[in-house]
Design an enzyme around this catalytic site. Sequence first.
Site, PDB file in Angstrom:
ATOM      1  N   SER A  57      70.271 -18.654  11.125  1.00 47.02           N
ATOM      2  CA  SER A  57      71.414 -19.150  11.895  1.00 47.02           C
ATOM      3  C   SER A  57      70.971 -20.068  13.024  1.00 47.02           C
ATOM      4  CB  SER A  57      72.249 -17.985  12.432  1.00 47.02           C
ATOM      5  OG  SER A  57      71.466 -17.097  13.194  1.00 47.02           O
ATOM      6  N   HIS A 113      70.313 -12.241   6.000  1.00 49.63           N
ATOM      7  CA  HIS A 113      70.340 -12.497   7.442  1.00 49.63           C
ATOM      8  C   HIS A 113      71.383 -11.582   8.088  1.00 49.63           C
ATOM      9  CE1 HIS A 113      69.691 -14.377  11.191  1.00 49.63           C
ATOM     10  NE2 HIS A 113      70.476 -15.438  11.082  1.00 49.63           N
ATOM     11  N   HIS A 158      61.032  -7.099   8.579  1.00 45.69           N
ATOM     12  CA  HIS A 158      61.433  -8.285   9.327  1.00 45.69           C
ATOM     13  C   HIS A 158      60.477  -9.419   8.999  1.00 45.69           C
ATOM     14  CE1 HIS A 158      62.241 -10.950  12.781  1.00 45.69           C
ATOM     15  NE2 HIS A 158      63.435 -10.385  12.779  1.00 45.69           N
ATOM     16  N   ARG A 199      65.074  -4.092  19.642  1.00 43.59           N
ATOM     17  CA  ARG A 199      66.542  -4.038  19.610  1.00 43.59           C
ATOM     18  C   ARG A 199      67.015  -2.746  18.944  1.00 43.59           C
ATOM     19  NH1 ARG A 199      67.723  -9.546  16.595  1.00 43.59           N
ATOM     20  NH2 ARG A 199      66.087  -8.588  15.310  1.00 43.59           N
ATOM     21  N   ASP A 206      69.336  -4.152  12.608  1.00 49.75           N
ATOM     22  CA  ASP A 206      70.468  -3.775  11.749  1.00 49.75           C
ATOM     23  C   ASP A 206      70.466  -2.300  11.372  1.00 49.75           C
ATOM     24  OD1 ASP A 206      71.453  -6.445  11.590  1.00 49.75           O
ATOM     25  OD2 ASP A 206      69.870  -6.892  10.157  1.00 49.75           O
TER      26      ASP A 206
END
Length: 471
Positions: free
Chosen positions: A277, A307, A353, A362, A408
């Site tokens: 993105s 993504h 990743h 995160r 995620d």
Amino acid sequence: MVLFRSVAALSKLRSRLAQQSSSLGSIRWLQVQSASDLDLHSQLKELIPEQQERLKKLKSDHGKVQLGNITADMVIGGMRGMTGLLWETSLLDPDEGIRFRGLSIPECQKLLPSAKAGGEPLPEGLLWLLLTGKVPNKEQADGLSAELCNRAKIPDHVFKAIDALPVAAHPMTQFATGVMALQVDSEFQKAYEKGMPKAKFWEPTYEDSMNLIARLPTVASYVYRRIYKDGGIIPPDNSLDYAANFSHMLGFDDPKMLELMRLYVTIHSDHEGGNVSAHTAHLVGSALSDPYLSFAAALNGLAGPLHGLANQEVLLWIESLVKEVGEDITTDQLKDYVWKTLKSGKVVPGYGHGVLRKTDPRYTCQREFALKHLPDDPLFKLVSKLYEVVPPILTELGKVKNPWPNVDAHSGVLLKYFGLSEARYFTVLFGVSRSIGIGSQLIWDRALGLPLERPKSVTMDWLESYCKKAA
């Protein structure tokens, strides 16, 4: 004179940052702003000439310095590990994780203003940091929040454009359509068509980026309420900050949910420039497409399963696991299900990743949020058990460079706990957040006069021929 809120804490932090200077090229100072420095646009106007000269000197003094070797594996393998893009707002270290203008996530949680004492950082504070490299004070963050509220009015044609789509259309399709409809009001397009010097391109880009960031929560919440709540729209509450108002317009007013949304928007905002993105926005923007066009293109990349759509896939996978085995699952049953997933040719969503080689910070901060606010939630306990089970299995498999959880792996369970359980919508939340990083960098792209992106491509014939000659 810059006022430091806590001299001892900042002195200690400066010392730590100095030791990590190799990874902190995008920040050369750490400041907490004084109350007199309130205007973000004026600060940028002062900063830009200095940074323009810095880039000019960098190119003049070091333009011929090699940054590494390009291998055939890199060309074939999605340009992994290839340094080829300037991105000022954040830097991703494979072992340490993301740093926003030099600050790690824990440091941002400590230093950025929050809505309440000890709370999660305000996204407005991060936006200020990404644009200026400086930590704002609470007054500045609140001022920016008010500015975003003032910019947030949506023209009626945007809602009409979304309403022209079937209600069953994917939320990202409806969201991207709304962004394209917003483009009608692009200040950059108007200024470019009238004619303006290249040195001033950043100013209408700033206006577009700030307007876009401001308007996205209303567009995104409209999409959510249209699809899942029979079109019952909730008007904004301009007394709330950016993330809290977004949560409110979605229909969630639990104070803990407001805190989660502040954390969510902050940590999803930027992840350097090489992800799909961010890179898409930079590429499209390099053609002098305005921020609306650039961000709409970025959203279409974010919607891909490899993504941003991954956060949707994680919750769906966990729900299928619970449906098949039950919530009270043993470690052995969990291992069997993971192996079943892998042997079917699928991946375990939320693990691995493209850059990171350790647990995503995160993920870690979301886990800490869960331990604080929902320690006994069954799905959180399952996510914790997966953290223990999945990495050893992926390591044993031997095909995965990073067996650890990414961002995620945790977000869907947190959102579901507070009632936002529609997994197909999760990527829209990601998109709202990502506008902060993309918008900030687009402003700097134009301020620094970065050129049209045009890398060289080759055919397999060319690659085979070149490699045979080099052998």
